[in-house]
Write a protein that holds these residues in place. Structure first.
Motif, PDB file in Angstrom:
ATOM      1  N   GLU A 126      -4.814   5.564 -10.840  1.00  0.00           N
ATOM      2  CA  GLU A 126      -5.880   4.973 -11.633  1.00  0.00           C
ATOM      3  C   GLU A 126      -7.103   5.860 -11.517  1.00  0.00           C
ATOM      4  O   GLU A 126      -7.619   6.073 -10.419  1.00  0.00           O
ATOM      5  CB  GLU A 126      -6.199   3.561 -11.165  1.00  0.00           C
ATOM      6  CG  GLU A 126      -7.295   2.906 -11.992  1.00  0.00           C
ATOM      7  CD  GLU A 126      -7.636   1.502 -11.510  1.00  0.00           C
ATOM      8  OE1 GLU A 126      -8.326   0.782 -12.247  1.00  0.00           O
ATOM      9  OE2 GLU A 126      -7.213   1.154 -10.393  1.00  0.00           O
ATOM     10  N   VAL A 127      -7.534   6.419 -12.653  1.00  0.00           N
ATOM     11  CA  VAL A 127      -8.684   7.330 -12.664  1.00  0.00           C
ATOM     12  C   VAL A 127      -9.879   6.567 -13.205  1.00  0.00           C
ATOM     13  O   VAL A 127      -9.814   5.954 -14.273  1.00  0.00           O
ATOM     14  CB  VAL A 127      -8.391   8.571 -13.534  1.00  0.00           C
ATOM     15  CG1 VAL A 127      -9.609   9.474 -13.572  1.00  0.00           C
ATOM     16  CG2 VAL A 127      -7.191   9.309 -12.993  1.00  0.00           C
ATOM     17  N   GLY A 130       1.390  11.294 -13.011  1.00  0.00           N
ATOM     18  CA  GLY A 130       1.345   9.998 -12.336  1.00  0.00           C
ATOM     19  C   GLY A 130       0.191   9.128 -12.768  1.00  0.00           C
ATOM     20  O   GLY A 130      -0.022   8.066 -12.188  1.00  0.00           O
ATOM     21  N   THR A 131      -0.596   9.575 -13.728  1.00  0.00           N
ATOM     22  CA  THR A 131      -1.757   8.777 -14.135  1.00  0.00           C
ATOM     23  C   THR A 131      -1.293   7.568 -14.933  1.00  0.00           C
ATOM     24  O   THR A 131      -0.632   7.709 -15.971  1.00  0.00           O
ATOM     25  CB  THR A 131      -2.716   9.621 -14.981  1.00  0.00           C
ATOM     26  OG1 THR A 131      -3.079  10.789 -14.241  1.00  0.00           O
ATOM     27  CG2 THR A 131      -3.964   8.820 -15.318  1.00  0.00           C
ATOM     28  N   LEU A 132      -1.636   6.381 -14.443  1.00  0.00           N
ATOM     29  CA  LEU A 132      -1.245   5.141 -15.108  1.00  0.00           C
ATOM     30  C   LEU A 132      -2.393   4.513 -15.881  1.00  0.00           C
ATOM     31  O   LEU A 132      -2.171   3.738 -16.805  1.00  0.00           O
ATOM     32  CB  LEU A 132      -0.716   4.127 -14.093  1.00  0.00           C
ATOM     33  CG  LEU A 132       0.512   4.562 -13.294  1.00  0.00           C
ATOM     34  CD1 LEU A 132       0.909   3.473 -12.330  1.00  0.00           C
ATOM     35  CD2 LEU A 132       1.657   4.899 -14.222  1.00  0.00           C
ATOM     36  N   SER A 133      -3.630   4.848 -15.466  1.00  0.00           N
ATOM     37  CA  SER A 133      -4.782   4.214 -16.125  1.00  0.00           C
ATOM     38  C   SER A 133      -5.981   5.128 -16.002  1.00  0.00           C
ATOM     39  O   SER A 133      -6.173   5.786 -14.967  1.00  0.00           O
ATOM     40  CB  SER A 133      -5.088   2.856 -15.497  1.00  0.00           C
ATOM     41  OG  SER A 133      -6.315   2.340 -15.997  1.00  0.00           O
ATOM     42  N   LEU A 192      -4.490   2.663 -20.879  1.00  0.00           N
ATOM     43  CA  LEU A 192      -3.323   2.354 -20.069  1.00  0.00           C
ATOM     44  C   LEU A 192      -2.178   3.278 -20.454  1.00  0.00           C
ATOM     45  O   LEU A 192      -1.958   3.562 -21.636  1.00  0.00           O
ATOM     46  CB  LEU A 192      -2.906   0.899 -20.259  1.00  0.00           C
ATOM     47  CG  LEU A 192      -3.939  -0.174 -19.868  1.00  0.00           C
ATOM     48  CD1 LEU A 192      -3.402  -1.571 -20.181  1.00  0.00           C
ATOM     49  CD2 LEU A 192      -4.298  -0.055 -18.392  1.00  0.00           C
ATOM     50  N   ALA A 193      -1.457   3.742 -19.449  1.00  0.00           N
ATOM     51  CA  ALA A 193      -0.297   4.622 -19.653  1.00  0.00           C
ATOM     52  C   ALA A 193      -0.634   5.752 -20.604  1.00  0.00           C
ATOM     53  O   ALA A 193      -0.066   5.869 -21.690  1.00  0.00           O
ATOM     54  CB  ALA A 193       0.888   3.824 -20.155  1.00  0.00           C
ATOM     55  N   PRO A 194      -1.630   6.572 -20.271  1.00  0.00           N
ATOM     56  CA  PRO A 194      -2.072   7.631 -21.194  1.00  0.00           C
ATOM     57  C   PRO A 194      -0.938   8.592 -21.522  1.00  0.00           C
ATOM     58  O   PRO A 194      -0.095   8.902 -20.698  1.00  0.00           O
ATOM     59  CB  PRO A 194      -3.201   8.311 -20.432  1.00  0.00           C
ATOM     60  CG  PRO A 194      -2.987   7.979 -19.002  1.00  0.00           C
ATOM     61  CD  PRO A 194      -2.357   6.634 -18.962  1.00  0.00           C
TER      62      PRO A 194
END
Length: 630
Positions: free
Chosen positions: A57-58, A71-74, A115-117
């Motif tokens: 989460e960034v 791994g970025t989810l948000s 979300l989920a970029p």
């Protein structure tokens, strides 16, 4: 007001409670915000120290660069703004409003969450804050794996008034000459991408005022037109965006038009030509002629030309030549005196050039007079001599037939006393109609004054100027003649009616002493008849009829009666041949009579009695009187 801060390169993000965050100092008292005076919106810029954190989460603030990892989810993009009244927050991506959905969410604190970029989410996100006093905007770049990203625009910017214009790369720039143009190429990437500029695919040198992703083109001219490209590259890849620069030149007049010369040559000697101009030109032509009107202008891009007549679009017959730059009028008489104008337009502006058309008119002229009708006295007049003129030159009078003629105004002339002259009266009737007679007249010497009166003068006054006219002359000297007729000849011809036979006699023209002369000499006298109808003894006949006989029956369909018809002489009452009476209708010599139905016991005539025989043994049953009955 809070100035833009230079972007931070690298994987820069923070957790919600990062202690590395520091706020840009401001003079805003948040605690006493309710009591602040009205203020335009201002977005708070935060600077985070460069960190390479691996977080699913960034969370980041404006002024940062977000690098999406596998791994970025948000991603949560914060936007905090101050202002009074409270600013309204909106988000845009690459210049277009963000459309929220189940992955792009607007949080209650006006933050934008992704979300989920995915790769499609890469771009420049701008937070816009606005209230009634103004607006503020700050952007943040979201990249994929550190690849270069260029903030591009797809707008078309047209500048015709400002001395300077600034656009983002990707825009189409249309500007007038001598303006200063700045093209901004905002780049994001980790590591920081290197920017290179090209014009028409040729690399530009540093002499073109390149600085920190900006290209500055001063005092642009037509030679600066072209495709300008910005290429951003780092070890992860490169990306290129381009802007088209078009230099606009407003329509401007030219001193000549080559196409007009060529068209005029083919149009023939009777065609007139003229160029329009901003200040106006004038063309004077004769009725019925043709005209070529040129619109000599240039500009960039090439101006569109619209022709107007008296401020309205052309509706009467005309032709457009040379891509609309030449207006051909086949017959100027279809128009009246008026103003033609050509309106030249392009994106840089417009120019109107005008031309006034004057059509010469045929008119009557009375500048010449006829010769005076008298040399002296009181009746001398001169009448105006009408001439049909066109532009001062005399033309055939038929051209002025539709123009009313001015009423003739006689002008008195030579109104002075006349010299003495002989005045004569009319000749008296001749004393004889033939054989020679005499007629006389009165001869006097008089002078006619300018007032119209005659003054008697001595004969000597006239004798000095002319010989005295005679006052006696012979007349009717031709011999006296008359028509003479011979006796009537025999009456001849068929009897076709009373007095329709014909007889003749001879007619002669002769003098009183019995000398025959030509009939022409008696032509003035009534000529006696030489032929007349007459009555012969042979024609004195008529039809004579006797009385009708007794009818042969008293009834029925068979009764008739007859009479005698003879042609007899009127004088002798003796019968003659019937053809002598043929010129008159012959009377009938028989007719039917007593045509009525018979009743029982009716007496029958002798002829009818014959028909009754044989009813009883072929003999008459009874017979009464002379007629008999059955």
């Amino acid at each position: 007001e809070y100035p833009f801060h230079r972007r931070v390169s690298g994987f820069t993000s923070s957790l919600r409670t990062s202690s590395a965050e520091t706020f840009i100092p401001t003079s805003v008292d948040l605690a006493n915000g309710l009591h602040r005076p009205p203020q335009k919106p201002a977005i708070l810029r935060k600077i985070s120290a460069a960190q390479q954190l691996s977080a699913s989460e960034v969370v980041t603030h404006l002024g940062q660069t977000v690098v999406l990892a596998s791994g970025t989810l948000s991603v949560l993009l914060h936007c905090e703004a101050v202002g009074n009244p409270k600013p309204t927050i909106s988000w845009a991506k690459n210049g277009e409003e963000v459309k929220y959905n189940d992955r792009l969410l607007l949080q209650p604190d006006d933050s934008l969450q992704i979300l989920a970029p995915v790769e499609a989410d890469v771009g420049f996100y701008a937070c816009n804050a606005s209230n009634a006093l103004g607006s503020d905007s700050v952007s943040i770049a979201v990249t994929l794996a550190g690849k270069p990203l260029i903030k591009a625009s797809r707008a078309t910017v047209i500048n015709t008034e400002s001395p300077a214009v600034t656009v983002d790369i990707g825009s189409v720039v249309k500007t007038t000459q001598k303006a200063n143009v700045t093209i901004n190429c905002q780049v994001a990437g980790v590591p920081e991408a290197k920017v290179t500029w090209f014009k028409n695919k040729v690399k530009l040198s540093s002499a073109h005022h390149l600085h920190d992703g900006l290209l500055f083109i001063a005092n642009v001219s037509l030679s600066d037109q072209g495709l300008y490209s910005c290429r951003a590259a780092n070890l992860h890849g490169e990306v290129t965006e381009s802007s088209q620069l078009l230099v606009l030149v407003p329509p401007r007049p030219l001193p000549y038009l080559e196409d007009l010369t060529a068209v005029l040559t083919s149009a023939g000697p009777s065609a007139h030509s003229v160029l329009t101009s901003p200040s106006g030109t004038k063309l004077t032509v004769s009725p019925g002629s043709s005209a070529l009107i040129g619109c000599a202008v240039d500009g960039h891009p090439t101006p569109n030309i619209t022709w107007l007549y008296s401020g309205e679009p052309l509706s009467l017959q005309h032709q457009l030549l040379a891509a609309g730059r030449i207006l051909q009028i086949l017959n100027v008489s279809d128009f009246t005196d008026g103003e033609f104008s050509c309106l030249a337009q392009n994106e840089a502006g417009s120019l109107t050039q005008i031309m006034s058309l004057a059509i010469q008119e045929y008119r009557w002229s009375v500048d010449k007079l006829t010769a005076c009708s008298a040399s002296c006295g009181h009746r001398g007049v001169q009448l105006p001599q009408l001439r049909c003129l066109l532009d001062g030159a005399e033309v055939n009078a038929s051209h002025c037939r539709e123009t009313p003629k001015p009423p003739p105004q006689p002008i008195a002339c030579n109104r002075r006393d006349c010299p003495s002259r002989w005045m004569v009266t009319s000749w008296s009737p001749c004393t004889r109609s033939c054989g020679g007679g005499i007629q006389t007249r009165r001869v006097t010497c008089q002078r006619l004054t300018a007032k119209g009166s005659s003054v008697p003068m001595p004969n000597e006054a006239c004798a000095q100027l002319s010989k005295r006219p005679v006052d006696t002359q012979s007349c009717n000297r031709q011999p006296c003649v008359e028509w003479v007729a011979s006796s009537w000849g025999q009456c001849n011809g068929p009897c076709i009616g009373p007095r329709l036979a014909v007889q003749h006699r001879q007619i002669f023209c002769q003098t009183k002493d019995g000398t025959s002369v030509s009939s022409d000499q008696c032509s003035s006298l009534p000529r006696p008849l030489s032929t007349q109808n007459c009555w012969t003894d042979v024609c004195g006949v008529h039809w004579r009829v006797s009385l009708w006989t007794v009818c042969t029956a008293t009834c029925g369909n068979y009764g008739f009666q007859s009479r005698r018809v003879d042609c007899v002489h009127i004088r002798t009452n003796k019968p003659v041949m019937e053809h002598h009476c043929s010129w008159r209708p012959r009377p009938a010599n028989w007719q039917r009579c007593n045509i009525t139905p018979c009743e029982n016991g009716t007496l029958l005539g002798a002829g009818q009695a014959e028909r009754c025989r044989g009813r009883k043994k072929g003999r008459v049953v009874s017979q009464k009187h002379s007629t008999g009955s059955c």
